[in-house]
Design a protein around this motif. Sequence first.
Motif, PDB file in Angstrom:
ATOM      1  N   ASN A   1      13.089  78.557  62.953  1.00 55.47           N
ATOM      2  CA  ASN A   1      11.815  78.181  63.563  1.00 55.47           C
ATOM      3  C   ASN A   1      11.413  76.754  63.245  1.00 55.47           C
ATOM      4  N   THR A   2      11.590  76.364  61.985  1.00 55.81           N
ATOM      5  CA  THR A   2      11.068  75.055  61.574  1.00 55.81           C
ATOM      6  C   THR A   2      12.070  73.924  61.749  1.00 55.81           C
ATOM      7  N   HIS A   3      13.331  74.239  61.957  1.00 60.96           N
ATOM      8  CA  HIS A   3      14.407  73.258  61.891  1.00 60.96           C
ATOM      9  C   HIS A   3      14.307  72.543  60.550  1.00 60.96           C
ATOM     10  N   LEU A   4      14.462  71.228  60.482  1.00 53.83           N
ATOM     11  CA  LEU A   4      14.456  70.612  59.151  1.00 53.83           C
ATOM     12  C   LEU A   4      13.024  70.388  58.670  1.00 53.83           C
ATOM     13  N   LEU A   5      12.710  70.970  57.519  1.00 56.40           N
ATOM     14  CA  LEU A   5      11.338  70.875  57.021  1.00 56.40           C
ATOM     15  C   LEU A   5      11.095  69.531  56.340  1.00 56.40           C
ATOM     16  N   SER A   6      11.930  69.214  55.377  1.00 51.11           N
ATOM     17  CA  SER A   6      11.857  67.879  54.777  1.00 51.11           C
ATOM     18  C   SER A   6      13.073  67.718  53.892  1.00 51.11           C
ATOM     19  N   ASP A   7      13.315  66.488  53.469  1.00 49.34           N
ATOM     20  CA  ASP A   7      14.545  66.197  52.744  1.00 49.34           C
ATOM     21  C   ASP A   7      14.469  66.527  51.262  1.00 49.34           C
ATOM     22  N   ASP A   8      13.297  66.480  50.681  1.00 44.17           N
ATOM     23  CA  ASP A   8      13.199  66.707  49.236  1.00 44.17           C
ATOM     24  C   ASP A   8      12.046  67.657  48.920  1.00 44.17           C
ATOM     25  N   SER A   9      12.177  68.844  49.473  1.00 45.60           N
ATOM     26  CA  SER A   9      11.115  69.839  49.290  1.00 45.60           C
ATOM     27  C   SER A   9      11.238  70.547  47.944  1.00 45.60           C
ATOM     28  N   VAL A  10      10.115  71.155  47.569  1.00 46.27           N
ATOM     29  CA  VAL A  10      10.064  71.967  46.352  1.00 46.27           C
ATOM     30  C   VAL A  10       9.681  73.385  46.781  1.00 46.27           C
ATOM     31  N   ILE A  11      10.458  74.353  46.298  1.00 45.60           N
ATOM     32  CA  ILE A  11      10.156  75.760  46.624  1.00 45.60           C
ATOM     33  C   ILE A  11       9.805  76.473  45.324  1.00 45.60           C
ATOM     34  N   ILE A  12       8.657  77.098  45.311  1.00 50.08           N
ATOM     35  CA  ILE A  12       8.256  77.842  44.112  1.00 50.08           C
ATOM     36  C   ILE A  12       8.436  79.341  44.367  1.00 50.08           C
ATOM     37  N   VAL A  13       9.233  79.955  43.487  1.00 51.85           N
ATOM     38  CA  VAL A  13       9.548  81.380  43.632  1.00 51.85           C
ATOM     39  C   VAL A  13       8.940  82.126  42.450  1.00 51.85           C
ATOM     40  N   ASP A  14       8.228  83.198  42.755  1.00 45.74           N
ATOM     41  CA  ASP A  14       7.676  84.009  41.677  1.00 45.74           C
ATOM     42  C   ASP A  14       7.598  85.463  42.131  1.00 45.74           C
ATOM     43  N   LYS A  15       7.939  86.369  41.242  1.00 50.71           N
ATOM     44  CA  LYS A  15       7.911  87.813  41.532  1.00 50.71           C
ATOM     45  C   LYS A  15       8.647  88.157  42.834  1.00 50.71           C
ATOM     46  N   GLY A  16       9.773  87.508  43.049  1.00 45.85           N
ATOM     47  CA  GLY A  16      10.615  87.825  44.200  1.00 45.85           C
ATOM     48  C   GLY A  16      10.185  87.223  45.520  1.00 45.85           C
ATOM     49  N   VAL A  17       9.123  86.434  45.497  1.00 41.18           N
ATOM     50  CA  VAL A  17       8.530  85.954  46.747  1.00 41.18           C
ATOM     51  C   VAL A  17       8.459  84.415  46.729  1.00 41.18           C
TER      52      VAL A  17
END
Length: 453
Positions: free
Chosen positions: A18-34
């Motif tokens: 859906n989003t194609h490329l979101l950004s080149d240096d993103s940060v994803i925070i994962v907690d409790k499986g989500v």
Amino acid sequence: MKNKFDIIIKNAKIVDANTHLLSDDSVIIVDKGVIQKIGNKELLETSDATRIWDAESKLILPGFINTHCHLFQTFMRGLGKDLTFIKWMNNSVRLMMPNLDEEAIYLAAMVGCMESIKSGNTTLVDFMYAHVKPHYADYVLKAFDDCGIRGVLARGMTDVDRLPGSPVKPASYATAADSLAEVDRSRAMYKDHPRINFALAPSVIWGMTTDGLIEIAAYAGKNDMVVTMHILETVDDDQFSLEKYGKTTMRALEDVGILDTDFLGVHAIRVSEDDLSLFKKYRTRISYNPLANMILGSGVAPIVEFTKHEIKVSLGTDGAASNDSQNLIEVMKAGALLQKVHNHDSAALSAWEIFSMATDQGAECINMQDQIGAVSEGKKADLIAIDFKKSNTTPCYDPIASLVYSGNSENISMVMVEGEMIFDQGSFTRFNESEILRKAQQKAKEIYQSSMG
Ligand SMILES: [Zn+2]
């Protein structure tokens, strides 16, 4: 004071259908499986985690979803090749199935899951045949639990006492009521398990009675479950239905209420205009299994036609007895190429379209679109990292074209399911790979030898 989370993935290139490329240096925070949050580098100033994983500009994608396989068949890969359909059946599935035991089912499922995970699969629908012993499905569930993948156990059912052309009762015969009682038992065992779900899998139109199908449709409606079934793989389905019911397979399924469920039809090759109109009317979803269809010479599913009518299509490997591999990257490539050949059109199905079938449409086909299939906040952290710095994918211009047409398992550097890294830099984190492979090889050899008498 920084907020503390389970995992932070930094320097990620995020792509989903859906989003194609979101950004080149993103940060994803994962907690409790989500996936709790997606943002830019500034997020690192306010957040901390037990583990910080540097994606080093690898591509982060939603994990792939395989909507049709038969894991027990991993023990039959390579058998009966290049023979006609019935000879293939007799030299692979029918040869070994009666001799499988609990350990074999478990090891076959583990090996199938391992191959799947290594090729970026995070969710697998296992269409577990109705087996000689009803509790065999427990060993597929145990493999799901042990290896860390997200599994949907689609309980196979056959309730006719004679398959067409067969003089004897099928070895795996059980009434729908008995099979559904088994489904009740399995669901209770894995109630509240974060990674295990269930579906119902009446085998095929000629493997079921009308009463059985009616019971299954009612159970699915009551319990909000997906029903999946092999449909229109060959002309046999309609020939049988016309003879027995005086109507086509799809019309017969409409009559018994199966199409009113969240229905996932597998194969859908011999499709008429009338079938297509029913797919649209009932929002039938399709599992496209191009490699198995090619190996068995079944034909080509009219996928371009389906997408024109906005019918949701997902991808399946099918069992290793008919495909020999559980690798969904291969399925993406073959699936796109087959449509180009079939339609004499190199633009018939694009890499991005087939990628969508392996991810967001895959999720819709099993009614899990609220949980998986995209990299977005609130969805399950089922993520994979793709490393394009390999000889097969250098240079890389369009990452999805590279993945579909040049990619292979070598490019999968990390697999996360439910926020847990189950595969990282070439190794499984939960078990010893070579140990399982050694046991599986030995067990398969024993069963093969006893099957050959
Ligand atoms: Zn199948």
